[in-house]
Motif scaffolding. Structure first.
Motif, PDB file in Angstrom:
ATOM      1  N   ASP A  89       0.736  -1.215  -0.097  1.00  0.00           N
ATOM      2  CA  ASP A  89       0.050  -0.109  -0.080  1.00  0.00           C
ATOM      3  C   ASP A  89       0.919   1.093   0.122  1.00  0.00           C
ATOM      4  N   TYR A  90       0.322   2.126  -0.849  1.00  0.00           N
ATOM      5  CA  TYR A  90       0.982   3.370  -0.817  1.00  0.00           C
ATOM      6  C   TYR A  90       0.001   4.494  -0.351  1.00  0.00           C
ATOM      7  N   GLU A  91      -0.016   4.699   0.856  1.00  0.00           N
ATOM      8  CA  GLU A  91      -1.093   5.598   1.450  1.00  0.00           C
ATOM      9  C   GLU A  91      -0.799   7.166   1.416  1.00  0.00           C
ATOM     10  N   ASN A  92      -1.908   8.005   1.715  1.00  0.00           N
ATOM     11  CA  ASN A  92      -1.729   9.478   1.926  1.00  0.00           C
ATOM     12  C   ASN A  92      -0.892  10.056   0.490  1.00  0.00           C
ATOM     13  N   LEU A  93      -1.179   9.255  -0.735  1.00  0.00           N
ATOM     14  CA  LEU A  93      -0.808   9.916  -1.912  1.00  0.00           C
ATOM     15  C   LEU A  93      -2.039  11.095  -1.991  1.00  0.00           C
ATOM     16  N   SER A  94      -1.322  12.113  -2.899  1.00  0.00           N
ATOM     17  CA  SER A  94      -2.477  13.185  -3.455  1.00  0.00           C
ATOM     18  C   SER A  94      -3.313  12.472  -4.337  1.00  0.00           C
ATOM     19  N   ARG A 119       7.161   5.027  -8.052  1.00  0.00           N
ATOM     20  CA  ARG A 119       8.198   5.769  -7.023  1.00  0.00           C
ATOM     21  C   ARG A 119       8.641   7.063  -7.705  1.00  0.00           C
ATOM     22  N   ALA A 120       8.622   7.303  -8.962  1.00  0.00           N
ATOM     23  CA  ALA A 120       8.725   8.663  -9.639  1.00  0.00           C
ATOM     24  C   ALA A 120       7.456   9.523  -9.092  1.00  0.00           C
ATOM     25  N   ILE A 121       6.174   9.168  -9.463  1.00  0.00           N
ATOM     26  CA  ILE A 121       5.138   9.736  -9.120  1.00  0.00           C
ATOM     27  C   ILE A 121       5.017  10.316  -7.616  1.00  0.00           C
ATOM     28  N   SER A 122       5.268   9.247  -6.781  1.00  0.00           N
ATOM     29  CA  SER A 122       4.992   9.545  -5.385  1.00  0.00           C
ATOM     30  C   SER A 122       6.247  10.022  -4.730  1.00  0.00           C
ATOM     31  N   GLY A 123       7.357  10.094  -5.215  1.00  0.00           N
ATOM     32  CA  GLY A 123       8.517  10.350  -4.511  1.00  0.00           C
ATOM     33  C   GLY A 123       9.115   9.601  -3.326  1.00  0.00           C
ATOM     34  N   ARG A 124       8.289   8.412  -3.412  1.00  0.00           N
ATOM     35  CA  ARG A 124       8.792   7.272  -2.330  1.00  0.00           C
ATOM     36  C   ARG A 124       9.337   6.137  -2.739  1.00  0.00           C
ATOM     37  N   THR A 170      -4.893   6.137  -1.893  1.00  0.00           N
ATOM     38  CA  THR A 170      -4.337   5.002  -1.588  1.00  0.00           C
ATOM     39  C   THR A 170      -4.089   4.369  -2.696  1.00  0.00           C
ATOM     40  N   ILE A 171      -3.063   3.686  -3.047  1.00  0.00           N
ATOM     41  CA  ILE A 171      -2.801   2.668  -4.258  1.00  0.00           C
ATOM     42  C   ILE A 171      -2.414   1.615  -3.326  1.00  0.00           C
ATOM     43  N   ARG A 172      -3.238   0.390  -3.941  1.00  0.00           N
ATOM     44  CA  ARG A 172      -3.067  -0.962  -3.220  1.00  0.00           C
ATOM     45  C   ARG A 172      -2.289  -1.751  -4.371  1.00  0.00           C
ATOM     46  N   ILE A 173      -1.353  -2.572  -4.086  1.00  0.00           N
ATOM     47  CA  ILE A 173      -0.724  -3.448  -5.331  1.00  0.00           C
ATOM     48  C   ILE A 173      -0.864  -4.784  -4.744  1.00  0.00           C
ATOM     49  N   TYR A 174      -1.696  -5.593  -5.364  1.00  0.00           N
ATOM     50  CA  TYR A 174      -1.880  -6.929  -4.582  1.00  0.00           C
ATOM     51  C   TYR A 174      -0.722  -7.729  -5.741  1.00  0.00           C
ATOM     52  N   LEU A 175      -0.170  -8.584  -5.130  1.00  0.00           N
ATOM     53  CA  LEU A 175       0.917  -9.358  -5.899  1.00  0.00           C
ATOM     54  C   LEU A 175       0.724 -10.717  -5.439  1.00  0.00           C
TER      55      LEU A 175
END
Length: 173
Positions: free
Chosen positions: A47-52, A161-166, A126-131
């Motif tokens: 999960d990538y939380e608290n993205l704009s 990574r580039a979009i979120s800076g994370r 939040t972007i959730r990536i299910y693998l």
């Protein structure tokens, strides 16, 4: 009456005892035998939380670009991607249909990487990536290590990574 018998919670345990006594082996041996015959799935969610809201939309636009029939989709680990679709959900009770529920990349070997966008309210996205890695080869070890080729694929197609800076997800489950 609720229709639930008092002994129902005992039935799974009794079923396992029956399997173990009939096969005369341990639970581990039953499970490994099952994996040998039917294969095994390894799962994780990143999960990538608290993205704009804009960052969430950019990630989903990046992965949606691969749903085009002429899109050049990179390999998922050591295998080709068989399909990439934007999926919808139809409620089996009401018949209501929810479109654009996420993007699913499926490999020729049955592994999947799924992207979903949630929480697009006032507090961000939040972007959730299910693998999901499907194996018939008897892999053993740390699940995150086994899923690493799928993680690399997910990072490549989403550019998260580039979009979120994370450099890492907020939560890994």
């Amino acid at each position: 009456s609720s229709g639930i018998n008092a002994e129902w919670p005992l039935r799974p345990g009794l079923a396992w005892l029956s399997i173990l006594s009939t096969r005369e082996c341990s639970v581990e041996e039953v499970v490994k035998s099952h994996w040998e015959e039917y294969g095994r799935h390894f799962y994780s969610r990143h999960d990538y939380e608290n993205l704009s809201t804009e960052q969430g939309a950019q990630v989903m636009a990046a992965v949606n670009s691969f749903t085009s029939p002429d899109a050049a989709i990179p390999q998922m680990g050591d295998t080709e991607v068989a399909s990439c679709v934007n999926f919808s959900y139809t409620d089996p009770v009401t018949g209501d249909r929810a479109l654009n529920q996420g993007v699913v990349f499926t490999s020729k070997t049955g592994s999947r990487v799924i992207f979903r966008l949630s929480g697009t309210g006032s507090s961000g996205a939040t972007i959730r990536i299910y693998l999901e890695f499907y194996s018939t080869g008897g892999e053993e070890g740390d699940v995150q290590d086994i899923l690493n080729p799928l993680v690399k694929f997910a990072l490549q197609v989403s550019d998260i990574r580039a979009i979120s800076g994370r450099h890492a997800p907020t939560v890994i489950t």
